[in-house]
Structures are given as C-alpha cells and as structure tokens.
Design a protein around this motif. Structure first.
Motif, PDB file in Angstrom:
ATOM      1  N   LEU A  93       0.827  -1.201   0.000  1.00 30.19           N
ATOM      2  CA  LEU A  93       0.000   0.000   0.000  1.00 30.19           C
ATOM      3  C   LEU A  93       0.865   1.256   0.000  1.00 30.19           C
ATOM      4  CD1 LEU A  93      -2.790  -0.901   2.612  1.00 30.19           C
ATOM      5  CD2 LEU A  93      -2.628  -1.505   0.181  1.00 30.19           C
ATOM      6  N   ASP A  94       0.354   2.283  -0.653  1.00 30.20           N
ATOM      7  CA  ASP A  94       0.992   3.597  -0.698  1.00 30.20           C
ATOM      8  C   ASP A  94       0.117   4.545   0.111  1.00 30.20           C
ATOM      9  OD1 ASP A  94       1.893   6.162  -1.295  1.00 30.20           O
ATOM     10  OD2 ASP A  94       2.235   5.728  -3.420  1.00 30.20           O
ATOM     11  N   SER A  95       0.598   4.977   1.274  1.00 28.98           N
ATOM     12  CA  SER A  95      -0.234   5.789   2.164  1.00 28.98           C
ATOM     13  C   SER A  95      -0.654   7.109   1.525  1.00 28.98           C
ATOM     14  CB  SER A  95       0.495   6.057   3.484  1.00 28.98           C
ATOM     15  OG  SER A  95       1.650   6.864   3.274  1.00 28.98           O
TER      16      SER A  95
ATOM     17  N   ILE B  24      -5.154   2.028  -4.075  1.00 22.40           N
ATOM     18  CA  ILE B  24      -4.234   2.405  -3.008  1.00 22.40           C
ATOM     19  C   ILE B  24      -3.012   1.496  -2.942  1.00 22.40           C
ATOM     20  CG2 ILE B  24      -6.049   3.466  -1.623  1.00 22.40           C
ATOM     21  CD1 ILE B  24      -6.106   0.910   0.090  1.00 22.40           C
ATOM     22  N   GLY B  25      -2.923   0.526  -3.834  1.00 17.67           N
ATOM     23  CA  GLY B  25      -1.774  -0.371  -3.806  1.00 17.67           C
ATOM     24  C   GLY B  25      -1.962  -1.522  -4.762  1.00 17.67           C
ATOM     25  N   GLN B  26      -1.174  -2.579  -4.541  1.00 18.39           N
ATOM     26  CA  GLN B  26      -1.251  -3.737  -5.419  1.00 18.39           C
ATOM     27  C   GLN B  26      -0.990  -5.014  -4.639  1.00 18.39           C
ATOM     28  OE1 GLN B  26       1.712  -2.894  -8.363  1.00 18.39           O
ATOM     29  NE2 GLN B  26       3.422  -3.619  -7.111  1.00 18.39           N
ATOM     30  N   VAL B  27      -1.421  -6.132  -5.239  1.00 21.72           N
ATOM     31  CA  VAL B  27      -1.228  -7.451  -4.649  1.00 21.72           C
ATOM     32  C   VAL B  27       0.085  -8.019  -5.184  1.00 21.72           C
ATOM     33  CG1 VAL B  27      -2.204  -9.740  -4.310  1.00 21.72           C
ATOM     34  CG2 VAL B  27      -3.727  -7.766  -4.620  1.00 21.72           C
TER      35      VAL B  27
ATOM     36  N   VAL C  86       2.862  -4.422   3.265  1.00 21.64           N
ATOM     37  CA  VAL C  86       4.015  -3.536   3.025  1.00 21.64           C
ATOM     38  C   VAL C  86       3.440  -2.130   2.863  1.00 21.64           C
ATOM     39  CG1 VAL C  86       5.962  -3.000   1.540  1.00 21.64           C
ATOM     40  CG2 VAL C  86       5.283  -5.393   1.899  1.00 21.64           C
ATOM     41  N   LEU C  87       3.818  -1.234   3.757  1.00 18.92           N
ATOM     42  CA  LEU C  87       3.299   0.135   3.746  1.00 18.92           C
ATOM     43  C   LEU C  87       4.425   1.094   3.405  1.00 18.92           C
ATOM     44  CD1 LEU C  87       0.854   1.998   4.314  1.00 18.92           C
ATOM     45  CD2 LEU C  87       1.650   2.137   6.693  1.00 18.92           C
ATOM     46  N   ASP C  88       4.285   1.758   2.277  1.00 15.07           N
ATOM     47  CA  ASP C  88       5.311   2.705   1.802  1.00 15.07           C
ATOM     48  C   ASP C  88       6.686   2.053   1.729  1.00 15.07           C
ATOM     49  OD1 ASP C  88       3.335   4.673   1.677  1.00 15.07           O
ATOM     50  OD2 ASP C  88       3.706   5.327   3.730  1.00 15.07           O
ATOM     51  N   GLY C  89       6.707   0.801   1.287  1.00 18.55           N
ATOM     52  CA  GLY C  89       7.959   0.072   1.119  1.00 18.55           C
ATOM     53  C   GLY C  89       8.478  -0.597   2.366  1.00 18.55           C
ATOM     54  N   GLU C  90       7.822  -0.373   3.515  1.00 21.70           N
ATOM     55  CA  GLU C  90       8.275  -0.962   4.777  1.00 21.70           C
ATOM     56  C   GLU C  90       7.403  -2.154   5.143  1.00 21.70           C
ATOM     57  OE1 GLU C  90      10.938  -0.121   6.556  1.00 21.70           O
ATOM     58  OE2 GLU C  90      11.446   1.402   5.047  1.00 21.70           O
ATOM     59  N   PRO C  91       8.007  -3.325   5.377  1.00 24.92           N
ATOM     60  CA  PRO C  91       7.207  -4.501   5.743  1.00 24.92           C
ATOM     61  C   PRO C  91       6.586  -4.347   7.128  1.00 24.92           C
ATOM     62  CG  PRO C  91       9.551  -4.995   5.917  1.00 24.92           C
ATOM     63  CD  PRO C  91       9.454  -3.634   5.302  1.00 24.92           C
ATOM     64  N   VAL C  92       5.334  -4.796   7.270  1.00 24.13           N
ATOM     65  CA  VAL C  92       4.632  -4.792   8.555  1.00 24.13           C
ATOM     66  C   VAL C  92       4.448  -6.248   8.961  1.00 24.13           C
ATOM     67  CG1 VAL C  92       2.564  -4.091   9.782  1.00 24.13           C
ATOM     68  CG2 VAL C  92       3.446  -2.654   7.920  1.00 24.13           C
TER      69      VAL C  92
END
Length: 286
Positions: free
Chosen positions: A215-217, A257-260, A269-275
């Motif tokens: 996702l891209d916040s 808002i993002g992709q699979v 993955v939020l803004d390139g950072e893994p959660v």
C-alpha cells in the motif's frame, strides 16, 4: 483469558460447516436449491461499541447497518434480520431506530430473542442475505498483480466520534455499501468491509489470501490529511476494501491504493516498509 485470535484458533478445532469458510471470512454461506444464502452476526455492547448515554435509536440503526455492511462485502441482497435485545434501556428509542433502518434498506425483521439483563446492555443481529453473483467474494481470493482499492475515505467515523458535526452520522449511522457491493461482486478478487481500521483489515485480507498487499499511504483517501495515520487505523468506516484487475473499469467510485504481490515475509508492506504483525494497526478485541 484468550484474545480474539486465540479464540478463533480454538474454534477452528471444532467441527465446522463447509459454509463457515474455516472462520476466515466475514460471513457463512449455505447453498439451498439454486440460491446461496449468506449469514452474518454482529454484536454491540455498552461501553465498548457505544457510550452509556448514546441514543439507542442510533445504536439500533448502527447495529443493523454494520451487519448489512458485511453482506455488502459479499455482493448480497438483504433478506431479513434476527434480533437479540437486552431490555432495560430506552427500548422505545431502540425500536424507532430499528424501524428507520429496516425501512431504509428494505430488510424486514424475521424474529429473534429478548432478555432482561443486568449490567451493560448488549444487542445483536444476525443478517441473512441472498448472493447476487457467483463465486461469492471472500477474503481469500486476492490474486497477484491485482490492484488494491477502497470505495471511500477512511477516518470520518473517528472524527464523528470526536464530535465533528459534519461527520457525526458516519459514526452513529454508517451507510452499508450494498449497491456498490453488488456492482463490484462479479469483478473483484477478494473483498471485505473496513470495520477495524484499513491497515488492520488489509493485513487480514493479505493473510487470508496468502499474498502481500503493498500500500501507498499517499494514495489512501482520508478524512483529515493532517491525521492520516490515525484515519487509517481507527476503523468503523464500513467502506469496501477489495482487489481487482488494475485496468478494470469499475462501476462505482473507488481509489486504487496499492497492489497485490507474491507473499513475502510480511503480509502488509506500507510505503515500502514490511509490517510483520498486526499490533497497533487497528481495533482488536482482547
């Protein structure tokens, strides 16, 4: 005491109906003749889901609406509701709210149970719907390469809870996206409603589908850009979160808002950072 995740894991050790979808989805399904019936059950408790001084007309409206929101995520048409009611509050106001919401969404009362209780009031509804598209959308059907979409801004319920006049209805009387759900059902991969926070629900959808959602916040529509992070985590918005082909012509308003992506070591993955875990992403019971 178990938390919600532990309790669900324990429930999965019991004999489960095939329509339970391993308790990894919002609703249960039963095939009867040529129809697929969809069942959802939600509960609201005083001091947890609503304040003690809340107008019980709003509580009744919201209780039915949040059940219908789960039906919306399956592209279902409501058939009726069963009510579990605790006597002792302003029962007349509860009936008034129930009258308004059932009339507005053409969902009749089918029955239920009434009890006299002490302590905090608890109300519950089981909603029954009819599938309008097959396969019925689930949390488990996201496909690699699809886009991730949401039907509207998140954070409005948070602002309503805080008393912002223009957003009070978003918290007290949310609008289930029934029309949007039926229009989207034939086109989506996975779909669910946003009840516990966009980030937490995206994490859950990714886990259920065994994929990663990137996702891209900056693309996520929020009610208050100055509090974007809170908006994405607060919940109670009841927008639809879904995956679909990135170039699909959607029949309803929605934002990509993002992709699979293939499953990595983190479901989100939020803004390139893994959660890596769901702690703090949204509202969790227990």
């Amino acid at each position: 005491m178990m938390d919600e995740t532990e309790f669900l894991s324990a429930l999965r050790t019991l004999p489960l109906h095939p329509g339970a979808r391993q308790l990894r989805d919002d609703c249960a399904l039963i095939e009867i003749g040529g129809e697929t019936l969809i069942f959802n059950h939600d509960t609201m408790t005083e001091d947890v889901h609503f304040r003690p001084n809340a107008d019980l007309a709003d509580v009744a409206y919201k209780l039915v609406a949040i059940n219908l929101s789960d039906l919306a995520s399956k592209g279902a048409e409501p058939v009726g509701i069963l009510l579990g009611h605790s006597l002792g509050g302003n029962d007349g106001r509860f009936i008034e709210g129930l009258r308004e919401v059932t009339a507005e969404f053409s969902v009749p009362l089918m029955g239920g149970d009434t009890v006299a209780a002490t302590g905090a009031s608890t109300y519950a509804v089981t909603a029954v719907g009819r599938a309008t598209s097959r396969p019925v959308p689930s949390r488990t059907s996201a496909e690699i390469g699809q886009g991730v979409f949401v039907t509207g801004p998140v954070g409005r319920a948070m602002l309503g809870f805080e008393g912002h006049p223009e957003h009070l209805a978003n918290f007290n009387r949310p609008r289930p996206r029934l029309t949007e759900g039926r229009a989207l059902a034939p086109l989506v991969g996975a779909m669910m409603d946003v009840s516990d926070g966009l980030l937490l629900d995206a994490f859950r959808l990714a886990n259920a589908s065994n994929v990663s959602l990137a996702l891209d916040s900056t693309l996520i529509p929020v009610a208050d850009p100055a509090r974007a992070d809170e908006c994405m985590r607060w919940g109670d918005d009841y927008e639809l979160l879904f995956t679909a082909a990135r170039d699909v012509r959607l029949p309803v308003a929605a934002t990509r808002i993002g992709q699979v992506e293939p499953r990595g070591f983190a479901p989100l993955v939020l803004d390139g950072e893994p959660v890596l875990n769901s702690a703090g992403l949204g509202y969790s019971h227990g």
